[in-house]
Design an enzyme around this catalytic site. Structure first.
Site, PDB file in Angstrom:
ATOM      1  N   HIS A 115       0.851  -1.182   0.000  1.00 22.92           N
ATOM      2  CA  HIS A 115       0.000   0.000   0.000  1.00 22.92           C
ATOM      3  C   HIS A 115       0.885   1.229   0.000  1.00 22.92           C
ATOM      4  O   HIS A 115       1.835   1.304   0.755  1.00 22.92           O
ATOM      5  CB  HIS A 115      -0.875   0.018   1.261  1.00 22.92           C
ATOM      6  N   CYS A 157      -0.670   1.974  -5.043  1.00 20.22           N
ATOM      7  CA  CYS A 157      -1.426   3.167  -5.435  1.00 20.22           C
ATOM      8  C   CYS A 157      -0.443   4.321  -5.576  1.00 20.22           C
ATOM      9  O   CYS A 157       0.481   4.445  -4.774  1.00 20.22           O
ATOM     10  CB  CYS A 157      -2.424   3.541  -4.340  1.00 20.22           C
TER      11      CYS A 157
END
Lengths: 343, 561
Positions: A115, A157
């Site tokens: 992440h 991301c």
């Protein structure tokens, strides 16, 4: 490197293992791979099929396999350990399989997933690595001549923010999404209950499955993998620091390994050498009396074990003060002239 | 001459597999691979390794190791339902090592050893440091040849949080001479082995007698793997087992480097009635032995005998029950224990250990070793041992208190267990608050307390004859016993999981946001109020744009700028 913990981040482990698998298949041995997995998915109690990690739904492909060696596991995957592996500043007792033993002729492939956000990547939900730190680590590697060329792939991301700050030469970088975009996961498996892979890595895996050690595919094909229609996010890449033209760089330069094999027709006879070697065994001294095994539970001996010698400690401040008070009171009451009799 | 002696085989490799059906319908499969090398690893420059793996041989020689025992386990052996284990290991990773007397800095050698082993076995053994290492004084006597037991040369550590998976099995298999390509090791497939209730793999290195006269030393490497397949998940609810059902493989050929390769199936009758268990294909021989104080019968398949592979190329041992076994009483083992955490809340708690001695008339002593991490502060004055309602004073007690962040608690007691009794040992503790950097990334999972170790000499039901230790099957040869009237057993209790008071790690961020907002609003307004000055502004005639805008506004009927 997989940086995420917890069962619902199964897809990050599957991402990393699929790249590991492709790289092993194309010839890189385990001694040249440092695999860091932040959590154990294969033998997780929640995994309905233990010792497997799947990348395709309906359990088509087990990327965990039977011959996997994880170098950094669970709590060992920290930012500090990662940077130490890259820069080589490792404590001396670290075993060889946990070190990056590269020199100035090595091509290094770094794949990270987890992440992330604008400018950082989260490690295990407790710390982060920023793009500045990463760029500085690569510069240290360049100064110490620890790589010839470096390919950096990141699937998180806003992954493109991680390569914005690189400034060392000979680095090529790919990311799964641009700043401001999220990388999405591919498909869930209803039997396992979680998403199995991220889209970008899924299509990269499909691309790599077609590569074999002698392919001539070059980097430009890798840049075309996963267009926006399949990936929903826009993959990005950066080649301005790279000296060669990406079109001339083969995929197998980073994902595969070539070993030089020389075929010789001479024969060597080993018989004589082995016998001579074995005859050099030193003569062993035999013991004069038979050796014994120790008794496992010698009750009598245990009960009568001598207590450990207590170390002598000098008296503490309180004891000293108390005795000083007692002596002073004594001499105050009975007069100071007794002092000379004491000393 | 010497050249001839050099050509003799100085090392031997034997492999065994024991299948024992358990009372609950599960089946336990224990593999044992023994490599024995008639050389002295400590002295002389030994550099030609054949069957003995070089990685371990060099480790023993370089660090002055006398004995090494490493076990990686997933799951827990339920002694109460499954019986005495052949060789039990605690959940997680356990490492205990005896060093040679010549080693001067034992702690430094211990740290190096754990680092090297973590690289060999892909396990996080590098987390072993002084906060989880203890020096037991009465348990863990050496299992190999020893001429003195100075306990300062012993180190014991357990990592209960360690996960065992394929990456630990792969290097373990690579230590075998034939790898996993021939012999019994072809059955070791990770997908079946980890889909089980209990999986334990261990490596034991120790010096043993070379022959009966015991004047010379040989080194033995024993690799054991115990796996218990569950009746419901692997057996699909049926009590019939076969090699194919358990491992999804059958035995096809033997390892050419093995001097002995056997499969034992435990067909001992349970209730002194005739056999209930049928094995097929028919075994090559039957073997009777007294194992752990009980007479057991084994059906033996000798893979090296030529008659075995005559009929078919593969050997699939099948176990079938001749008549349905009624749910009769399960035999209760003589010694079993359990441990649990009592209390409520996040401040205090209590560790309770229950030890059961089910022997009808014999009492025996047991050593209990407990290692508790420093952040559970034990109160030794609350230690109570109660047997049959009365207090039971231990014959020997050794307690070493913990030092914060440096050393764990160590409690060793020698307790006499009267016949047919339950002993309850309780000790209270207080939970400490750790510094915020010391919490692991998943602190709400809890913190583990390693299993406690019970070592006992359990009296046997049947006296064991003094037989040749090397020829007996399996584990009777690991624990050397002095007399036949009792056998040594080492049991482990459950590991405990306790929650420590955990702060809310998102709190600093929330506090900063809230405080900065409050400060900005209050102080900012106050500052403005105090320092803002007002001046009169000349209305400017305005530029062209303003005049045009005013014209348009006049048309709209809106007041001008």
């Amino acid at each position: 490197v997989c940086t995420s913990r917890f069962w619902f981040n199964y897809r990050h482990v599957a991402n990393t293992l699929s790249v590991y698998r492709s790289v092993k298949r194309l010839g890189i041995p385990d001694s040249h791979i440092v695999l860091m997995l932040a959590d154990d998915m294969a033998c997780n109690p929640r995994n309905p099929k233990p010792a497997t990690v799947f990348s395709h739904k309906n359990m088509e492909l087990n990327v965990y396999g039977d011959d996997v060696e994880v170098d950094y596991r669970s709590y060992e995957v920290t930012v500090e350990n990662f940077l130490r592996v890259l820069t080589g500043r490792i404590p001396p007792s670290t075993p060889r399989s946990k070190r990056l033993l590269s020199d100035d002729r090595s091509n290094i492939l770094i794949y990270m997933t987890g992440h992330g956000g604008n400018g950082f990547l989260k490690f295990q939900d407790s710390e982060e690595i920023t793009n500045v730190e990463l760029a500085d680590a690569f510069e240290q590697m360049w100064q110490k001549r620890r790589y010839n060329e470096l390919l950096f792939i990141i699937d998180t991301c806003q992954g493109a923010s991680m390569y914005e700050r690189f400034y060392s030469p000979n680095i090529m970088a790919l990311a799964s999404s641009q700043v401001g975009e999220d990388s999405l996961s591919h498909q869930p498996d209803l039997a396992i209950g979680v998403h199995l892979m991220d889209r970008y890595t899924f299509y990269v895996l499909e691309f790599l499955e077609e590569i074999h050690p002698a392919s001539q595919t070059n980097m430009n094909d890798l840049f075309q993998v996963c267009p926006k229609s399949l990936c929903v996010s826009t993959p990005g890449h950066r080649t301005d620091l790279f000296r060669r033209d990406p079109e001339k760089v083969l995929i197998t330069d980073f994902f595969g390994s070539v070993r030089k094999v020389e075929i010789t027709t001479e024969t060597l006879s080993l018989e004589r050498d082995v016998a001579a070697f074995e005859s050099k065994f030193p003569e062993e001294e035999l013991a004069t009396e038979p050796l014994k095994y120790a008794e496992q539970l010698p009750v009598a001996q245990i009960i009568h074990q001598k207590p450990k010698q207590k170390d002598w400690h000098p008296p503490g401040g309180f004891i000293l003060g108390l005795w000083a008070l007692i002596i002073m009171v004594f001499f105050k009451t009975y007069g100071i002239k007794h002092m000379k009799h004491v000393f | 001459g010497r050249a001839d002696a050099g050509r003799e085989r100085r090392d031997a490799f034997r492999e065994e597999l024991l299948l024992s059906p358990l009372p609950t319908g599960d089946v336990a499969a224990t593999f044992q691979f023994r490599t024995r090398w008639d050389a002295d690893l400590q002295r002389g420059a030994v550099s030609h390794y054949r069957l003995f793996p070089k990685a371990l041989g060099r480790l023993v020689a370089a660090l002055g190791v006398r004995e090494l025992h490493l076990a990686l386990t997933q799951g827990f052996w339920r002694t109460r339902y499954w019986g005495q284990p052949p060789l039990q290991a605690p959940a997680g990773a356990e490492l205990w090592v005896w060093f040679q007397p010549a080693v001067t800095d034992v702690d430094k050698a211990w740290k190096e050893l754990s680092n090297i082993l973590s690289g060999i076995f892909c396990a996080s053994l590098n987390f072993i440091d002084s906060t989880n290492t203890v020096i037991p004084t009465a348990s863990f006597k050496p299992l190999g040849l020893a001429n003195g037991t100075d306990h300062h040369l012993l180190r014991y550590a357990v990592l209960p949080r360690e996960v065992v998976c394929t990456e630990n099995l792969t290097p373990w298999k690579k230590l075998l001479p034939c790898g996993s390509k021939a012999g019994l090791a072809v059955l070791l497939k990770a997908e079946r082995l980890f889909h089980s209730s209990y999986h334990s793999q261990a490596v034991h290195i120790r010096p043993v007698c070379r022959d009966a006269s015991c004047l010379a030393v040989s080194w033995e490497l024993r690799q054991t793997l115990t796996v218990v397949f569950d009746f419901f998940s692997s057996g699909q609810g049926k009590k019939d087992w076969s090699l194919f059902k358990m491992f999804s493989r059958t035995l096809t050929d033997t390892c050419p480097l093995a001097s002995q390769s056997k499969v034992y199936v435990d067909i001992s009758p349970k209730n002194k009635e005739k056999e209930l268990l049928e094995v097929s294909p028919p075994p090559t021989s039957l073997h009777e032995a007294v194992v752990q104080g009980d007479k057991k019968t084994y059906a033996v398949y000798d893979l090296l005998s030529p008659s075995l592979f005559n009929t078919s190329r593969s050997l699939n041992v099948q176990l079938k029950w001749k008549r349905p076994q009624d749910s009769s009483e399960m035999p209760i083992p003589t010694l079993h224990a359990q441990r649990y955490v009592g209390g409520y809340g996040l401040q205090t708690g209590e560790i309770c250990t229950l030890i059961y001695n089910t022997h009808p008339y014999r009492a025996f002593p047991v050593i209990l070793l407990e290692t508790v991490p420093w952040y559970l502060r034990l109160y030794v004055h609350t230690l109570t041992i109660i047997t049959k309602g009365k207090e039971n004073k231990p014959s020997y007690i050794h307690y070493q208190p913990a030092q914060d962040r440096r050393r764990p608690h160590l409690l060793e007691m020698l307790i006499q267990l009267p016949a047919n009794s339950v002993t309850k040992i309780t000790i209270q503790f207080e939970r400490a608050l750790l510094k915020w950097t010391e919490y692991p990334p998943d602190p709400n999972h809890g913190f583990y307390v390693g299993s406690s170790v019970l070592s006992a000499l359990v009296p046997s039901v049947i006296a064991m004859k003094d037989m040749d230790v090397e020829q007996s099957p399996l584990f009777t040869s690991l624990f050397p016993s002095s007399d036949g009237s009792s056998y040594f057993v080492r049991l482990y209790t459950e590991p405990l999981l306790v929650n420590l008071p955990t702060p809310d790690f998102s709190m600093p961020y929330n506090v900063i946001c809230l405080t900065c907002t409050v400060v900005a609003v209050c102080y900012g307004s106050f500052y403005n109020l105090l320092t803002r000055t007002f001046h009169v502004e000349e209305p400017s005639r305005g530029g062209l744009a303003k005049r045009l805008a005013n014209v348009i506004r006049k048309f709209r009927g809106v007041p001008p700028l």
